[in-house]
Enzyme design. Structure first.
Site, PDB file in Angstrom:
ATOM      1  N   LYS A 174       0.937  15.027   0.434  1.00 27.26           N
ATOM      2  CA  LYS A 174       1.300  15.640  -0.237  1.00 27.26           C
ATOM      3  C   LYS A 174       1.037  14.923  -2.340  1.00 27.26           C
ATOM      4  CE  LYS A 174       5.367  15.389  -3.175  1.00 27.26           C
ATOM      5  NZ  LYS A 174       5.151  15.388  -4.203  1.00 27.26           N
ATOM      6  N   GLU A 177       2.985  16.302  -7.677  1.00 24.50           N
ATOM      7  CA  GLU A 177       3.371  18.168  -8.569  1.00 24.50           C
ATOM      8  C   GLU A 177       2.606  17.803  -9.545  1.00 24.50           C
ATOM      9  OE1 GLU A 177       7.678  17.663  -8.558  1.00 24.50           O
ATOM     10  OE2 GLU A 177       7.496  17.407 -10.705  1.00 24.50           O
ATOM     11  N   GLY A 227       3.576   5.170  -4.968  1.00 18.60           N
ATOM     12  CA  GLY A 227       3.825   5.530  -5.930  1.00 18.60           C
ATOM     13  C   GLY A 227       4.833   3.973  -6.831  1.00 18.60           C
ATOM     14  N   GLY A 228       5.285   4.368  -7.722  1.00 17.57           N
ATOM     15  CA  GLY A 228       6.333   3.158  -7.876  1.00 17.57           C
ATOM     16  C   GLY A 228       7.590   2.818  -7.342  1.00 17.57           C
ATOM     17  N   THR A 231      10.784   4.660  -5.871  1.00 18.21           N
ATOM     18  CA  THR A 231      10.521   5.776  -5.457  1.00 18.21           C
ATOM     19  C   THR A 231       9.723   4.866  -3.905  1.00 18.21           C
ATOM     20  OG1 THR A 231       9.753   6.932  -6.843  1.00 18.21           O
ATOM     21  CG2 THR A 231       9.183   8.361  -4.743  1.00 18.21           C
ATOM     22  N   GLY A 232       9.328   3.865  -3.757  1.00 20.34           N
ATOM     23  CA  GLY A 232       9.065   4.077  -2.583  1.00 20.34           C
ATOM     24  C   GLY A 232      10.764   2.494  -1.869  1.00 20.34           C
ATOM     25  N   GLU A 249       2.006   1.538  -1.067  1.00 16.99           N
ATOM     26  CA  GLU A 249       1.502   0.627  -2.113  1.00 16.99           C
ATOM     27  C   GLU A 249       2.338   0.821  -3.172  1.00 16.99           C
ATOM     28  OE1 GLU A 249      -0.723   0.269  -4.761  1.00 16.99           O
ATOM     29  OE2 GLU A 249      -2.222   1.445  -4.199  1.00 16.99           O
ATOM     30  N   CYS A 283      -1.573   0.292 -11.327  1.00 24.11           N
ATOM     31  CA  CYS A 283      -0.664   0.281 -10.270  1.00 24.11           C
ATOM     32  C   CYS A 283      -1.203  -1.795 -10.401  1.00 24.11           C
ATOM     33  CB  CYS A 283      -1.035  -0.061  -8.717  1.00 24.11           C
ATOM     34  SG  CYS A 283      -2.299   0.323  -8.169  1.00 24.11           S
ATOM     35  N   GLU A 382       6.917  -3.033 -15.134  1.00 21.54           N
ATOM     36  CA  GLU A 382       5.600  -1.489 -14.583  1.00 21.54           C
ATOM     37  C   GLU A 382       6.427  -0.661 -15.645  1.00 21.54           C
ATOM     38  OE1 GLU A 382       5.106   0.227 -11.749  1.00 21.54           O
ATOM     39  OE2 GLU A 382       2.748  -0.299 -12.028  1.00 21.54           O
TER      40      GLU A 382
END
Ligand code: NDP
Length: 486
Positions: A174, A177, A227-228, A231-232, A249, A283, A382
């Site tokens: 995925k 988007e 990702g962030g 969200t992780g 990651e 990142c 971040e």
């Protein structure tokens, strides 16, 4: 390009809902393409295709040598289409062309590296007890749900798919988007190399609707996410319900440490590149610059002298060194941090605003704050944009303590000519990647990943394939005899 279709079960399909999403160029907001807006029904379709390909398809019977050949062919086709792919990447995610060209080669290298590694997945043998043969088999985990971000679309797809396929897994990828276009082109390449249907599926849809399903589905065996950090954490919570394998990651607030004895010119360049490559949407960005107090003023003057060379513009225009941010939301986020920095009392040395003449895109000037203290939010959080926070230190011990004073631990940079000091720093820094007298080079051969809240597990290199392998203990008794227990 297969306009308006995504790739499930070896076919180009519409979304179940028929909904579409417009994909636009962040440099000018012009329409580039339209893709299906997938939802959970589409993700479940893709998971089912990957499940069938793993459980019943020919993929598990394919030899490691054949898997390797397929991955090499993918790498080769990426190289053949490098010009077109680089331009598409620039248009979709905004980066300057030279950076996109590097990314495309890196993606090809990644498929080739894992193509070579496919035949080097070895088990172990031993005799425990002496009259038996015991061995350890390495096997694919199964269906892998892979969720990737918008900052390095094709590279991230390669980092996820290449090791998973080398190990014999099947995948549902995925992309963000916002940036699905090169992942769809990659799917086209998988068709051309005749990868069996369902082995790779690419679903184009939003994180909350699609990524969540991948994380929590009982039919997915492993989830890999980039990702962030926030969200992780959500992805990990979804995965926890099914106790499946996971690798993460995540973000960073990486320190880049400059000692007074460093090669000055190299360190100035390195500090700017660490902070502003890919618009700072990296990142591992060196977003905290720690400079030894005695050279602080001079170092800043040398950096500021180079800022005018960071030319903003569309990534396809020759000479562009910095493109737009990915979205209006990201632009607003970066702006809000500039406001926070000023309110916290940091000194804005340059940038801090949108540039004139580029209003159609999400551009933001390279921004440097001096006088930053370790407790300020711009030193801790971040930002994921072109904002550099400068802090100063008096000695080595303070530099190490300051560098490690973060919840993250992805990367760190050290600039010094003193080899003994550099080795002490390498040991002292709590980060998964440490660069000495360099910043940002990455190699497919070496592990990538973070300490602390920067992630779990490692991508790339030999470590990267471990994340896609199960381990099976086998005890083989060649001379069966009753054990007479009962
Ligand atoms: P996210 O972490 O939200 O996005 C990364 C991927 O996760 C995308 O594919 C996204 O899909 C997907 N996703 C989003 N929500 C969920 C969910 N609930 N479950 C499963 N998958 C999900 O990054 P953002 O785009 O929101 O950026 C937010 C911040 O994250 C940035 O400002 C930056 O600080 C950080 N970030 C860090 C990256 C890194 O490489 N470390 C990369 C990108 C962002 P979709 O995009 O379709 O919503």
């Amino acid at each position: 390009m297969n306009t308006g279709r995504m790739f499930i079960g070896g076919e180009w399909v519409d979304s179940c809902s028929g909904q579409m999403r417009s994909i636009t160029d962040p440099a000018n907001q012009q329409l580039i393409n339209r893709v299906p807006e997938a939802d959970q029904d589409d993700v479940n379709r893709a998971i089912a295709a990957a499940r069938t390909a793993f459980d019943k398809g020919p993929w598990r019977q394919t030899t490691a040598q054949d898997r390797g050949k397929i991955l090499f062919a993918v790498g080769q086709k990426i190289r053949e289409r490098a010009v077109e792919l680089a331009e598409l990447e620039v248009k979709n995610c905004g980066k300057p062309l030279a950076e996109a060209q590097f990314d495309i080669q890196d993606a090809a290298n990644c498929f080739e590296f894992y193509g070579g590694l496919a035949t080097k997945i070895h088990g172990e043998t031993m005799s425990v007890p002496a009259d038996s043969l015991s061995f350890v088999l390495r096997e694919p985990i199964g269906v892998c749900g892979q969720i990737i971000p918008w900052n390095y679309p094709l590279v991230m797809a390669a980092w996820k798919l290449a090791p998973a396929l080398a190990a014999g897994n099947t995948c549902v990828l995925k992309p963000s988007e916002l940036t699905p276009l090169t992942a769809l082109e990659l799917a086209k390449i998988f068709c051309e190399v005749e990868l069996p249907p369902g082995v790779v599926n690419v679903v184009t849809g939003p994180g909350p609707g699609c990524g969540e399903v991948l994380a929590s589905s009982p039919f997915v065996d492993k989830v890999a996410f980039t990702g962030g950090t926030a969200t992780g954490q959500k992805v990990m919570a979804g995965v926890a319900k099914e106790l499946k394998r996971i690798s993460l990651e995540l973000g960073g607030k990486s320190p880049n440490i400059v000692f007074a004895d460093a090669d000055r010119e190299a360190a100035v360049d390195g500090a700017l590149f660490a902070a502003f490559a890919n618009q700072g949407e990296v990142c591992s960005a060196g977003s905290r610059l720690l400079v030894e107090e005695s050279i602080h003023r001079e170092f800043i003057a040398q950096m500021l002298a180079k800022i005018p060379k960071i030319k903003l513009g569309h990534g396809l225009i020759a000479g562009t060194k910095m493109g737009p941010l990915i979205s209006y939301a990201q632009l607003e986020k970066v702006e809000s941090y500039v406001k926070i920095g000023v309110e916290e009392g940091a000194k804005l040395l340059c940038g801090g605003k949108r540039p004139k003449g580029l209003e159609a895109g999400f551009f933001f000037e390279p921004t440097i704050f001096d006088g930053v203290t370790p407790k300020m939010r711009i030193a801790r959080e971040e930002i994921f944009g072109p904002v550099l926070s400068i802090l100063t230190f008096k000695d080595e011990a303070e530099a190490i303590a300051m560098a490690n004073d973060t919840e993250y631990g992805l990367a760190a940079g050290v600039w010094t000519k003193d080899i003994h000091r550099s080795l002490r720093l390498v040991r002292g820094l709590r980060a998964g990647i440490v660069w000495v007298n360099a910043y940002h080079p990455t190699y497919n051969e070496l592990p990538w990943g973070g300490y602390k809240k920067s992630g779990l597990g490692r991508e790339l290199g030999l470590h990267g394939i471990e994340e896609y392998l199960e381990t099976k203990q086998v005890n083989f008794h060649g001379d069966p005899a009753p054990i007479n227990w009962y």
